[in-house]
Design a protein around this motif. Sequence first.
Motif, PDB file in Angstrom:
ATOM      1  N   ASP A  97       0.221   4.801  -2.283  1.00 58.57           N
ATOM      2  CA  ASP A  97       0.056   6.142  -1.728  1.00 58.57           C
ATOM      3  C   ASP A  97       1.085   7.096  -2.323  1.00 58.57           C
ATOM      4  O   ASP A  97       0.789   8.262  -2.603  1.00 58.57           O
ATOM      5  CB  ASP A  97       0.196   6.074  -0.202  1.00 58.57           C
ATOM      6  N   TYR A  98       2.284   6.591  -2.544  1.00 60.69           N
ATOM      7  CA  TYR A  98       3.343   7.405  -3.142  1.00 60.69           C
ATOM      8  C   TYR A  98       3.031   7.732  -4.602  1.00 60.69           C
ATOM      9  O   TYR A  98       3.147   8.887  -5.038  1.00 60.69           O
ATOM     10  CB  TYR A  98       4.673   6.653  -3.039  1.00 60.69           C
ATOM     11  N   LEU A 108      -8.112   3.943   3.932  1.00 62.80           N
ATOM     12  CA  LEU A 108      -7.071   3.794   2.928  1.00 62.80           C
ATOM     13  C   LEU A 108      -6.722   5.152   2.342  1.00 62.80           C
ATOM     14  O   LEU A 108      -7.602   5.953   2.033  1.00 62.80           O
ATOM     15  CB  LEU A 108      -7.573   2.850   1.831  1.00 62.80           C
ATOM     16  N   ASN A 109      -5.427   5.424   2.155  1.00 67.47           N
ATOM     17  CA  ASN A 109      -4.994   6.732   1.670  1.00 67.47           C
ATOM     18  C   ASN A 109      -5.247   6.940   0.184  1.00 67.47           C
ATOM     19  O   ASN A 109      -5.262   8.068  -0.296  1.00 67.47           O
ATOM     20  CB  ASN A 109      -3.499   6.939   1.959  1.00 67.47           C
ATOM     21  N   TYR A 110      -5.401   5.876  -0.567  1.00 64.58           N
ATOM     22  CA  TYR A 110      -5.633   6.004  -2.001  1.00 64.58           C
ATOM     23  C   TYR A 110      -6.997   5.424  -2.369  1.00 64.58           C
ATOM     24  O   TYR A 110      -7.545   4.569  -1.660  1.00 64.58           O
ATOM     25  CB  TYR A 110      -4.532   5.284  -2.803  1.00 64.58           C
ATOM     26  N   ARG A 148       0.241   7.853  -6.286  1.00 69.33           N
ATOM     27  CA  ARG A 148      -0.976   8.613  -6.633  1.00 69.33           C
ATOM     28  C   ARG A 148      -0.706  10.115  -6.775  1.00 69.33           C
ATOM     29  O   ARG A 148      -1.440  10.814  -7.463  1.00 69.33           O
ATOM     30  CB  ARG A 148      -2.056   8.390  -5.585  1.00 69.33           C
ATOM     31  N   ARG A 176       0.823  -1.222   0.000  1.00 71.79           N
ATOM     32  CA  ARG A 176       0.000   0.000   0.000  1.00 71.79           C
ATOM     33  C   ARG A 176       0.851   1.263   0.000  1.00 71.79           C
ATOM     34  O   ARG A 176       0.411   2.311  -0.474  1.00 71.79           O
ATOM     35  CB  ARG A 176      -0.953  -0.002   1.209  1.00 71.79           C
ATOM     36  N   LEU A 177       2.061   1.171   0.518  1.00 70.56           N
ATOM     37  CA  LEU A 177       2.929   2.345   0.589  1.00 70.56           C
ATOM     38  C   LEU A 177       3.210   2.918  -0.799  1.00 70.56           C
ATOM     39  O   LEU A 177       3.150   4.131  -1.018  1.00 70.56           O
ATOM     40  CB  LEU A 177       4.245   1.981   1.287  1.00 70.56           C
ATOM     41  N   ASP A 232      -7.629   7.663  -8.137  1.00 69.68           N
ATOM     42  CA  ASP A 232      -6.208   8.016  -8.192  1.00 69.68           C
ATOM     43  C   ASP A 232      -5.413   7.309  -9.280  1.00 69.68           C
ATOM     44  O   ASP A 232      -4.265   7.692  -9.554  1.00 69.68           O
ATOM     45  CB  ASP A 232      -5.553   7.716  -6.837  1.00 69.68           C
TER      46      ASP A 232
END
Length: 334
Positions: A87-88, A117-119, A90, A83-84, A124
Amino acid sequence: MTLARLLRALVPSLVPALAAAAALLAIAPAAPALAQGERPLRILVGYPAGGTADLAARLVGDKLRETLGQTVVVENKPGAGGRLVMDYARGLPADGNTLVVANSAVMTIAPLVYRKLNYDLRRDFAPVAQIANFQLALAAGPGTPAKSLREYIDWLKASPAKNNSYASPALGSIPHFFGLLFGKQVGVEMLHVPFNGSAPLMNALVGAQVPASVDTLADLAEMHRAGKIRVLASSGTQRSAALPDVPTFTELGYKDIEGVGRYGFLAPAGTPQATLDRLNAAIVQALRSPDLRERFLRLGLEPQSGSAAQFAKVLAADASRWGPVVKSSGYTGD
């Protein structure tokens, strides 16, 4: 006229020509780079180097380098189960110079289990092309006497409260939920034992700390070939070329125990359609290469590609398939 006088007479007339030639030479190195759009194509991978996702990215990247005539750089940004990197990525420019190799963990499962979730996959990212399917598999270790799926199910039902534990490489992973799906179909409530990756899972399975595990077929194949574990069944609609001796659940009569994971390329949302089409065509061409297909099959990956629209439909179908399984498990990631 002496040679010295001749040179003095010619030099003034040669100066402008030499200056012009020098200017052309100064420009020349930049011209090809501009013509080729010589910014490197970055392929981002959310997992460590040497893993299946990384190898798939590098194999396809080598073909894209040839087809696009562009430098291709694979960058590993592992963390948070993949997931990292999502997020980067997007927030990166949507200029066609960035691709992300994503799997079902981040494309399908994470949006179902993480409420914060960040994205957002649809907001995105733009689908570019699917590159492969991968099968899941159920394996037994020295902690169970079962030599076949039928024997394992009989052993499981003989003492379900004692024998029902199974390992997966992570909480909230596809193997986690596939194990629950298996239990539901055979009528046993399975007990999930999560590990931090496939390597510690394998140590526990071989060491009889857990009787069985669910993981990707690719991650189980080597120990199965070595005779350390027994892969009892795989999740595809047909046997995997990587382990042709292993039957599928469907051929053994369990038609509802089926499901595969995906690998595919995504680009930041807003990437121009013409650029997406160009990248898709190059990826599809790469997947037709016999040597790449052979390497994929050895990794336990089943080459699969098509248009970006087809990839989007596959992702929507996967969300519909796994949504009820995740919901019934009661698991949330935050």
